[in-house]
Design an enzyme around this catalytic site. Sequence first.
Site, PDB file in Angstrom:
ATOM      1  N   HIS A   1      15.517  12.097  12.385  1.00 24.44           N
ATOM      2  CA  HIS A   1      14.347  12.238  13.256  1.00 24.44           C
ATOM      3  C   HIS A   1      13.376  11.059  13.086  1.00 24.44           C
ATOM      4  CE1 HIS A   1      12.316  14.904   9.977  1.00 24.44           C
ATOM      5  NE2 HIS A   1      12.024  13.636   9.771  1.00 24.44           N
ATOM      6  N   HIS A   2      13.624  10.227  12.091  1.00 22.35           N
ATOM      7  CA  HIS A   2      12.829   9.004  11.971  1.00 22.35           C
ATOM      8  C   HIS A   2      13.428   7.883  12.814  1.00 22.35           C
ATOM      9  CE1 HIS A   2      10.382  10.491   8.579  1.00 22.35           C
ATOM     10  NE2 HIS A   2      11.465  11.188   8.312  1.00 22.35           N
TER      11      HIS A   2
ATOM     12  N   THR B   6       8.170  26.413   6.679  1.00 22.05           N
ATOM     13  CA  THR B   6       6.848  25.844   6.406  1.00 22.05           C
ATOM     14  C   THR B   6       5.771  26.815   6.875  1.00 22.05           C
ATOM     15  OG1 THR B   6       7.836  23.698   6.839  1.00 22.05           O
ATOM     16  CG2 THR B   6       5.458  23.750   6.630  1.00 22.05           C
TER      17      THR B   6
ATOM     18  N   SER C 246      13.157   5.745 -13.595  1.00 20.48           N
ATOM     19  CA  SER C 246      12.100   6.539 -14.194  1.00 20.48           C
ATOM     20  C   SER C 246      12.036   7.934 -13.563  1.00 20.48           C
ATOM     21  CB  SER C 246      10.763   5.801 -14.031  1.00 20.48           C
ATOM     22  OG  SER C 246       9.696   6.696 -14.087  1.00 20.48           O
ATOM     23  N   SER C 247      12.116   7.985 -12.229  1.00 20.29           N
ATOM     24  CA  SER C 247      12.042   9.285 -11.558  1.00 20.29           C
ATOM     25  C   SER C 247      13.212  10.172 -11.930  1.00 20.29           C
ATOM     26  CB  SER C 247      12.078   9.119 -10.037  1.00 20.29           C
ATOM     27  OG  SER C 247      11.039   8.337  -9.611  1.00 20.29           O
TER      28      SER C 247
ATOM     29  N   SER D 153      -0.283  27.209  -4.567  1.00 22.30           N
ATOM     30  CA  SER D 153       0.169  28.581  -4.790  1.00 22.30           C
ATOM     31  C   SER D 153      -0.297  29.117  -6.142  1.00 22.30           C
ATOM     32  CB  SER D 153       1.699  28.671  -4.717  1.00 22.30           C
ATOM     33  OG  SER D 153       2.153  28.188  -3.484  1.00 22.30           O
TER      34      SER D 153
ATOM     35  N   HIS E 249      13.793  11.306   4.013  1.00 20.96           N
ATOM     36  CA  HIS E 249      13.225  12.589   4.379  1.00 20.96           C
ATOM     37  C   HIS E 249      13.113  13.537   3.197  1.00 20.96           C
ATOM     38  CE1 HIS E 249      11.231  15.328   6.907  1.00 20.96           C
ATOM     39  NE2 HIS E 249      11.874  16.252   6.220  1.00 20.96           N
TER      40      HIS E 249
ATOM     41  N   LYS F 219       5.191  29.653   4.474  1.00 17.47           N
ATOM     42  CA  LYS F 219       4.329  29.322   3.344  1.00 17.47           C
ATOM     43  C   LYS F 219       2.866  29.446   3.727  1.00 17.47           C
ATOM     44  CE  LYS F 219       5.944  27.413   0.108  1.00 17.47           C
ATOM     45  NZ  LYS F 219       6.745  27.059  -1.022  1.00 17.47           N
TER      46      LYS F 219
ATOM     47  N   ARG G 245       1.842   1.077  15.484  1.00 15.63           N
ATOM     48  CA  ARG G 245       1.473   0.972  14.078  1.00 15.63           C
ATOM     49  C   ARG G 245       1.913  -0.395  13.537  1.00 15.63           C
ATOM     50  NH1 ARG G 245       6.092   4.482  10.935  1.00 15.63           N
ATOM     51  NH2 ARG G 245       5.039   3.727   9.073  1.00 15.63           N
TER      52      ARG G 245
ATOM     53  N   HIS H  36       0.844  -1.201   0.000  1.00 11.29           N
ATOM     54  CA  HIS H  36       0.000   0.000   0.000  1.00 11.29           C
ATOM     55  C   HIS H  36       0.882   1.255   0.000  1.00 11.29           C
ATOM     56  CE1 HIS H  36      -2.679   3.158   1.434  1.00 11.29           C
ATOM     57  NE2 HIS H  36      -1.892   3.313   2.476  1.00 11.29           N
TER      58      HIS H  36
ATOM     59  N   ASP I 171       7.611  21.932 -25.919  1.00 10.92           N
ATOM     60  CA  ASP I 171       7.454  20.570 -25.397  1.00 10.92           C
ATOM     61  C   ASP I 171       8.479  20.416 -24.278  1.00 10.92           C
ATOM     62  OD1 ASP I 171       7.258  17.704 -25.039  1.00 10.92           O
ATOM     63  OD2 ASP I 171       6.378  17.602 -27.037  1.00 10.92           O
TER      64      ASP I 171
ATOM     65  N   TRP J 180       7.345  -0.370   4.123  1.00  7.09           N
ATOM     66  CA  TRP J 180       7.932   0.283   2.938  1.00  7.09           C
ATOM     67  C   TRP J 180       9.348   0.724   3.220  1.00  7.09           C
ATOM     68  CZ3 TRP J 180       9.499   5.382   1.611  1.00  7.09           C
ATOM     69  CH2 TRP J 180       9.353   6.332   2.618  1.00  7.09           C
TER      70      TRP J 180
ATOM     71  N   TYR K 263       9.581  15.387   1.161  1.00  2.00           N
ATOM     72  CA  TYR K 263       9.402  16.719   0.577  1.00  2.00           C
ATOM     73  C   TYR K 263       9.170  16.649  -0.925  1.00  2.00           C
ATOM     74  CZ  TYR K 263       9.641  18.760   4.996  1.00  2.00           C
ATOM     75  OH  TYR K 263       9.297  19.085   6.276  1.00  2.00           O
TER      76      TYR K 263
ATOM     77  N   GLU L  42      12.652  12.632   0.354  1.00  2.00           N
ATOM     78  CA  GLU L  42      11.532  12.030  -0.369  1.00  2.00           C
ATOM     79  C   GLU L  42      10.193  12.573   0.130  1.00  2.00           C
ATOM     80  OE1 GLU L  42      11.138  10.076  -2.955  1.00  2.00           O
ATOM     81  OE2 GLU L  42       9.019   9.569  -2.697  1.00  2.00           O
TER      82      GLU L  42
HETATM   83  C1  HEM Z   1       6.107  20.510   9.376  1.00  2.00           C
HETATM   84  C2  HEM Z   1       6.929  19.704   8.812  1.00  2.00           C
HETATM   85  C3  HEM Z   1       7.150  18.247   9.239  1.00  2.00           C
HETATM   86  C4  HEM Z   1       7.767  17.801  10.366  1.00  2.00           C
HETATM   87  C5  HEM Z   1       8.373  18.660  11.466  1.00  2.00           C
HETATM   88  C6  HEM Z   1       7.749  16.349  10.289  1.00  2.00           C
HETATM   89  C7  HEM Z   1       8.290  15.496  11.238  1.00  2.00           C
HETATM   90  C8  HEM Z   1       8.237  14.112  11.184  1.00  2.00           C
HETATM   91  C9  HEM Z   1       8.860  13.224  12.109  1.00  2.00           C
HETATM   92  C10 HEM Z   1       9.717  13.669  13.304  1.00  2.00           C
HETATM   93  C11 HEM Z   1       8.577  11.940  11.749  1.00  2.00           C
HETATM   94  C12 HEM Z   1       9.043  10.655  12.414  1.00  2.00           C
HETATM   95  C13 HEM Z   1       8.072  10.211  13.428  1.00  2.00           C
HETATM   96  C14 HEM Z   1       8.422   8.876  14.017  1.00  2.00           C
HETATM   97  O1  HEM Z   1       8.547   7.891  13.254  1.00  2.00           O
HETATM   98  O2  HEM Z   1       8.543   8.804  15.249  1.00  2.00           O
HETATM   99  C15 HEM Z   1       7.771  12.006  10.572  1.00  2.00           C
HETATM  100  C16 HEM Z   1       7.277  10.904   9.882  1.00  2.00           C
HETATM  101  C17 HEM Z   1       6.761  10.955   8.594  1.00  2.00           C
HETATM  102  N1  HEM Z   1       6.510  12.112   7.890  1.00  2.00           N
HETATM  103 FE1  HEM Z   1       6.733  14.026   8.575  1.00  2.00          FE
HETATM  104  N2  HEM Z   1       7.133  15.963   9.162  1.00  2.00           N
HETATM  105  C18 HEM Z   1       6.757  17.089   8.479  1.00  2.00           C
HETATM  106  C19 HEM Z   1       6.129  17.116   7.254  1.00  2.00           C
HETATM  107  C20 HEM Z   1       5.927  16.010   6.447  1.00  2.00           C
HETATM  108  C21 HEM Z   1       5.531  16.067   5.069  1.00  2.00           C
HETATM  109  C22 HEM Z   1       5.332  17.360   4.300  1.00  2.00           C
HETATM  110  C23 HEM Z   1       5.414  14.796   4.631  1.00  2.00           C
HETATM  111  C24 HEM Z   1       5.048  14.259   3.243  1.00  2.00           C
HETATM  112  C25 HEM Z   1       4.211  14.813   2.457  1.00  2.00           C
HETATM  113  C26 HEM Z   1       5.710  13.932   5.725  1.00  2.00           C
HETATM  114  C27 HEM Z   1       5.671  12.567   5.641  1.00  2.00           C
HETATM  115  C28 HEM Z   1       6.052  11.728   6.644  1.00  2.00           C
HETATM  116  C29 HEM Z   1       6.017  10.285   6.533  1.00  2.00           C
HETATM  117  C30 HEM Z   1       5.611   9.458   5.308  1.00  2.00           C
HETATM  118  C31 HEM Z   1       6.441   9.803   7.771  1.00  2.00           C
HETATM  119  C32 HEM Z   1       6.481   8.361   8.211  1.00  2.00           C
HETATM  120  C33 HEM Z   1       7.620   7.651   7.749  1.00  2.00           C
HETATM  121  C34 HEM Z   1       7.619   6.245   8.323  1.00  2.00           C
HETATM  122  O3  HEM Z   1       8.185   6.085   9.423  1.00  2.00           O
HETATM  123  O4  HEM Z   1       7.062   5.338   7.699  1.00  2.00           O
HETATM  124  N3  HEM Z   1       6.023  14.709   6.818  1.00  2.00           N
HETATM  125  N4  HEM Z   1       7.585  13.347  10.236  1.00  2.00           N
HETATM  126 CU   LIG Z   2      11.376  13.096   7.951  1.00  2.00          CU
END
Ligand code: HEM
Ligand SMILES: [Cu+2]
Lengths: 380, 528
Positions: free
Chosen positions: B305-306, B331, B172-173, B271, B256, B334, B453, B80, B109, B145, B260, B258
Amino acid sequence: MHTFHRIPGILPGAALWLFSHSSLADWELNLTEGVTEISREVYDMHMFVLWICVWIGVLVFGAMAISIVRHRKSRGAVPAGFHESTFAEVLWTVIPFAILITMAWPAAKTLIAMEDTSDADITLKVTGHQWKWEYEYLDSGVKFISSLHPESREAAALGSGIDPATVDNYLLEVDNPVVLPVGKKIRFLLTASDVIHAWWIPDFAIKKDAIPGFINEMWTNIEEEGIYRGQCAELCGRDHGFMPIVVHALSQEKYDEWVSAQLAAAEAVAASADREWAMDELMQRGEKVYGTYCVACHQANGEGIAGAFPSLKGTPMMLNDLEGHIDIVLNGKPGTAMQAFSTQLNDADLAAVITYERNAWGNDTGDVIQPATIKAARIQ
Amino acid sequence: MNAYATDAHHDDDHHHGPPPGLMRWVTTTNHKDIGTLYLWFSLIMFFIGGVMALVIRTELFQPGLQVVDPHFFNQMTTLHALIMIFGVVMPAFVGLANWMLPMMVGAPDMALPRMNNWSFWILPFGFAMMLATLFMEGGGPAAGWTIYPPLSLQTGNALPYLIFSIHLLGVSSIMGAINIIATIMNLRAPGMTYMKMPLFVWTWFITAYLLIAVMPVLAGAVTMLLTDKFFGTSFFDAAGGGDPVMFQHIFWFFGHPEVYILILPSFGLVSEIIPTFSRKKLFGYNSMVYATASIALLSFIVWAHHMFTVGMPLAGEMFFMFTTMLIAVPTGVKVFNWVSTMWQGAMTFETPMLFALGFVIMFTIGGFSGLMLAMTPIDFQYHDTYFVVAHFHYVLVPGAIFGIIGGVYYWLPKWTGNMYDEKLGQAHFWLSTIFVNILFFPMHFVGLAGMPRRIPDYAVQFTDFNQVATIGAFGFGLSQILFLVLVIKCIRGGKKADDQVWEGAQGLEWTVSSPPPYHTFSPQPVIK
Ligand code: HEM
Ligand SMILES: [Cu+2]
Ligand SMILES: [Cu+2]
């Protein structure tokens, strides 16, 4: 308990819906305050940041709402000409920055305290296995394995027909809980034998990964006697959702009693390993061991799961290869989910489970394996 | 540079239409056709990934295991996520870029049209391979994933296929990104300076650099997994002197940036949309560009931070906590700029605007939980719980995906020449918004209450909120069928759209006819 007014609903719709729900009082909505100094600091910080977010939300969404209501074309609004303001831009860069500093300061302080594992009174080594926890008290030598309680396991089988609500602490109960004294600094050493797991008790606000080949440290100091529950918090395979953690926090005296009882029991087990066991005795014990340690993969009927875990029913190894059988159970098979059980089980348990496998499900080899055989195999 | 573009076009048969039949789509090098392919592909994958999500939510409707085995459950969560990230959001962005970037910068083009064809046609093969793993011995990938070893090394026959498909998606990307950069740098119309480019172009420009920087990192990481599994190396095996945590560092150094990659183009989309329907110029154009660039740069120094719970040294935890918190500043800029754009505008609320407004509010909610997660001591409580699931779904679904849907509504009349059914569009927005919150908001609560989770079964105290979330999931999923119906209806006919389409819209794409000719902008317009 945490009452609802402490949880600011960011989304009014969800909040309304919640208010209208009758059994609200039973619902846990928020982080626990926990039972340690650290956990309370963490909780307070969580609430602090949550409120900051709520207030920023009120400001930002409020401004949006005003625009949406007042500056709409259908009300005859005429667009203004402005599209930049250095003053505003500097302001909303500097103010958030200042807010972040007020958040970062206490966070850094708590973090420093959390990472200080020095001067511990007790050290508990925690080893994650697929899918159970092994505990070893390095001070007293007490050592055991803790896995999901059989009642939960039974109810959790696919299509078991058992209503989980009828099982006490469904998925949050184990056969052998960890016992710890209150008011003592307890240091945890975390590692794993196969894949990465994570040991987490929300009430202590501690969570850390148990990584094969490495040792992580963390600590806690429990203030209140009680039973605290947690779960593995790192995906570790099929039964990741089924390896809970239970801690019984006792007074120092009761803890000491528990330690002596454990040591006495271990001695009795050691003694029993030296004698001859009867087939029945081995089969009975073997069934129990199998039900705790092997069933998750090889299944109750011994047939495993095609493609993932091999069948043990009528296979060449079961019928003809005793040596290979003992070897794989003792030493596992590196690179597969089959782990080495030599460190997890004692000689009697190993002898029993191997005897059981060789005679259950119609294998009927009649082989009787004695603890002494295992002891000898270990030395090789 | 621009001379090159017009020259190259003279001997081209650009006054002809596309060749008829299926071969048009297989051999096409036309940016509009390729954009269409990408967008349809993304929509189909959205439904496939969505069905997997519904399998997950069905199993989680009640405690106990009712429908799937835990191992299959893990395959569902893994696929998923991979599909939604690589098969839905990224291709949708590339599709929008293909359609719109040349028109927005006044180019005939994309700069590299043949490569463009190839970068699309790799995708169906990559995903066919990824989905085929479900039928292999040992099942599909089930380690999440994030494919952390050693767990991912326990994958059955699926592992090499998964890795190869990730390589294909990466290739591709990267090709897509190179094409976008080449187009933006070389084919802008005379007078279109960098600081005059529309924000969607800018955000994609920056995203493309992120892609080129990090996709090879992912490729390296998965290749190391492959050699660990099959060629006897021990990059991630402590017994051989390796370190499983090193994989996580490499993965999140990709991961990370990614996330963004998954949001910056949507920043660009809203915007574009908000100024149009506020009838007012975007507030703080320059600071929007700088904020995007600083977010992109910061995204390279926050990855760990992950991984706060892996046992990093204190100094490391502090560093990653502070840098992550810092991202909140650009952020915030914006969000404040979007609100200021609306302020004292003359707003109307057509469907694209509704999705853009939904984006601003719900993305901000996801940003709030992100800020909470950034605080290391509290992250120890949140990490790997449903709170994180709530966080990233708020930024990805009502964030990235709402941005994409808004963009599609915004340009659909331009693409097809027909207005979409506004009533249906509004219904789609309101149903999606209501259900997306019913779906994801309760996840904050169960997460805080302690539900981890990636589990197929849970303790009974989490039941109520999980049931609510599952109801929301089905509601959200079904609402998307409206979108499919609406798009098909709009392609088939409807009220004719004029060139301008939206009263307040600005930009080159609105100067061409609706639908635009097969080849636009040769010769190029001149921007004053
Ligand atoms: C305000 C800005 C953001 C901050 C400060 C932030 C912070 C964080 C942090 C600290 C985690 C890790 C949490 C943990 O696993 O304990 C996380 C996870 C995640 N964030 Fe963000 N984030 C932000 C914006 C975004 C954006 C814009 C996206 C994508 C569109 C995003 C997608 C994700 C995803 C997919 C995960 C989970 C990854 C995984 O462990 O599977 N985040 N974020
Ligand atoms: Cu991150
Ligand atoms: Cu686990």
